[in-house]
Design a protein around this motif. Structure first.
Motif, PDB file in Angstrom:
ATOM      1  N   TYR A  77      -2.908   0.868  -4.100  1.00  0.00           N
ATOM      2  CA  TYR A  77      -2.290  -0.445  -3.649  1.00  0.00           C
ATOM      3  C   TYR A  77      -1.797  -1.338  -4.887  1.00  0.00           C
ATOM      4  O   TYR A  77      -2.291  -1.192  -6.115  1.00  0.00           O
ATOM      5  CB  TYR A  77      -3.222  -1.250  -2.787  1.00  0.00           C
ATOM      6  CG  TYR A  77      -4.300  -1.789  -3.701  1.00  0.00           C
ATOM      7  CD1 TYR A  77      -4.577  -3.167  -4.049  1.00  0.00           C
ATOM      8  CD2 TYR A  77      -5.626  -0.991  -3.529  1.00  0.00           C
ATOM      9  CE1 TYR A  77      -5.584  -3.504  -4.984  1.00  0.00           C
ATOM     10  CE2 TYR A  77      -6.595  -1.528  -4.302  1.00  0.00           C
ATOM     11  CZ  TYR A  77      -6.850  -2.847  -4.907  1.00  0.00           C
ATOM     12  OH  TYR A  77      -7.784  -3.052  -5.525  1.00  0.00           O
TER      13      TYR A  77
ATOM     14  N   ILE B 190      -7.665  -3.596   2.662  1.00  0.00           N
ATOM     15  CA  ILE B 190      -7.200  -2.415   1.907  1.00  0.00           C
ATOM     16  C   ILE B 190      -8.505  -1.434   2.229  1.00  0.00           C
ATOM     17  O   ILE B 190      -9.387  -1.725   1.844  1.00  0.00           O
ATOM     18  CB  ILE B 190      -7.300  -2.996   0.331  1.00  0.00           C
ATOM     19  CG1 ILE B 190      -6.039  -4.200   0.172  1.00  0.00           C
ATOM     20  CG2 ILE B 190      -6.980  -1.892  -0.448  1.00  0.00           C
ATOM     21  CD1 ILE B 190      -5.922  -4.669  -1.215  1.00  0.00           C
TER      22      ILE B 190
ATOM     23  N   LEU C 196       0.662  -1.244   0.176  1.00  0.00           N
ATOM     24  CA  LEU C 196       0.074   0.004   0.225  1.00  0.00           C
ATOM     25  C   LEU C 196       0.984   1.209  -0.035  1.00  0.00           C
ATOM     26  O   LEU C 196       1.672   1.297   0.834  1.00  0.00           O
ATOM     27  CB  LEU C 196      -0.859   0.051   1.293  1.00  0.00           C
ATOM     28  CG  LEU C 196      -1.801  -1.332   1.551  1.00  0.00           C
ATOM     29  CD1 LEU C 196      -2.645  -0.963   2.874  1.00  0.00           C
ATOM     30  CD2 LEU C 196      -2.522  -1.603   0.390  1.00  0.00           C
TER      31      LEU C 196
END
Length: 441
Positions: free
Chosen positions: A198, A427, A191
């Motif tokens: 990402y 994420i 990330l």
């Protein structure tokens, strides 16, 4: 039966490659595929001999039987090294693709064992402090420092760092995180928390990327470097003017440690360039990589001129018996005449060992297996894989990174935690996928 006949019989697989006897080679492997990676007295496998002599048909047969590509001989060279030296592009390609295939399978196997190992220890949080320094005053002032934060939850690991890359005298700062989630098919996700993007750490390259890599290999030195640990010993650091005693130190405010000098640690490097032309010798690898990258960025549809195969070297009039009877590691050149130089550098290092640290060394190595994409972590992993002076944990280590720069690494602020939030390993929804953000991953 004399010794020469015995060796010829014992290494019939090698002899069949040496004589380019495809029928014999196929028959041997059909009857006994377990010997495909057997080494001769020089540490060479049959695949190594096939690449060194440029016998691509033998190479393909051996690879079909899953001959291991990443095996070094007693001089530190691999089949890929010899394929590059010989300069046949097709042979380099099949060797490189097989190497990547074998690496992917190995990573997949290790993922399961790593997942199991992580679930067997309690969840924790730890900080890892990097302090870079140099004996060159001006360099020392501009070197970066970093505190990495590591979270472990179940079979998941997250690492936060502000040092994205450190290579030679170049580094990139930022705000990045690496996520490893043992239950996901994707092994690692990187990330960029500033750009909010990402990237999955890829396990397979495109055909164009492989061809780019072949070009770079064919234009670059063949280099092998490794730590020589044969003569490594550890001596405790002493203190006091008149009455000498073993020096002890308290690190991170609570861990009492014994300090050791690491003696006899040597970096051995061998560099070959018999496959390079005059233009290659005037360039360096970095400029080649940058030129390829820039070409792709400017116009991804642009056809890049590829490196052509080299003219094969003259066939050597050497018999298998002469090869086997030569001094270990000092056999006649099988392909091109070697153009290489060898260098050795004694490295200075110190380590502080703590017997009370709550984490064991094996667990640390499992964590480093996850975060290996960071190059400076790879150096640290190599060092702590050495046989250390006593039982315990290397809580503080001072090691060289490059000839003019060393790093002091300290494990600090370690604690077992039961409340690490699961969201840390997700994420964020506002992040977008960027498959080019980290080109080296």
């Amino acid at each position: 039966m004399d010794e020469t006949s015995k060796e010829a019989e014992e290494f019939e697989l090698h002899k069949s490659v040496f004589n380019n006897d495809l029928k014999k080679l196929t028959q041997i492997l059909k009857n006994n595929k377990e010997i495909v990676d057997k080494k001769d007295k020089h540490g060479n496998t049959a695949l190594y001999l096939a690449t060194a002599t440029g016998r691509i048909e033998c190479v393909c047969i051996l690879l079909k039987h899953n001959a291991t590509v990443n095996i070094k001989n007693c001089n530190g060279w691999t089949p890929l090294s010899e394929a590059i030296s010989y300069g046949n592009r097709q042979m380099i390609e099949v060797i490189l693709k097989k190497l990547k295939e074998q690496t992917r399978k190995s990573l997949s196997k290790r993922k399961e064992s790593l997942k199991t190992a992580l679930t067997q220890i309690n969840d924790f949080y730890m900080e890892l402090k990097w302090e870079f320094s140099s004996w060159v005053p001006l360099i020392s002032k501009i070197l970066p420092n970093d505190v990495c934060k590591i979270y472990k939850l179940g079979s998941k690991i997250r690492l936060d760092s502000t040092l994205i890359d450190f290579n030679e005298m170049k580094w990139e700062r930022g705000d990045i995180s690496f996520l490893f989630c043992g239950d996901n098919e994707t092994m690692i996700t990187a990330l960029d928390n500033e750009a909010k993007v990402y990237q999955y750490v890829r396990t397979q390259e495109s055909e164009a990327e492989i061809q780019d890599e072949i070009d770079i290999l064919m234009m670059s030195d063949i280099v092998t470097a490794n730590f020589s640990t044969k003569n490594v010993s550890f001596t405790q650091v002493q203190t006091g003017w008149f009455f000498r005693e073993d020096k002890k130190e308290t690190i991170a405010g609570q861990y009492k440690c014994d300090l050791y000098h690491v003696n006899g640690l040597t970096l051995e490097q061998r560099k070959r360039r018999e496959h390079l032309n005059r233009d290659d010798l005037q360039k360096n690898k970095t400029s080649i990589v940058e030129s390829l990258t820039k070409s792709q960025v400017i116009d991804p549809n642009m056809e890049i001129p590829r490196r052509m195969s080299l003219k094969p070297p003259p066939v050597k009039a050497i018999t298998f018996e002469e090869y086997m009877n030569s001094e270990i590691g000092n056999y006649p050149a099988l392909g091109r005449e070697l153009v290489f130089k060898k260098s050795q550098k004694q490295l200075k290092a110190t380590v502080a060992m703590c017997s009370d640290f709550p984490l064991c060394l094996e667990t640390l190595l499992n964590v480093f297996e996850v975060i290996a994409p960071l190059k400076h972590f790879s150096k640290l992993r190599d060092f702590i894989s050495l046989k250390l002076p006593k039982k315990g944990f290397p809580i503080s280590i001072h090691i060289p990174i490059i000839p003019t720069v060393s790093a002091k690494i300290t494990f600090q602020d370690f604690e077992f935690r039961n409340n690490i939030p699961d969201e840390l390993f997700d994420i964020p929804d506002n992040y977008s996928l960027d498959e080019t953000r980290f080109p080296d991953l």
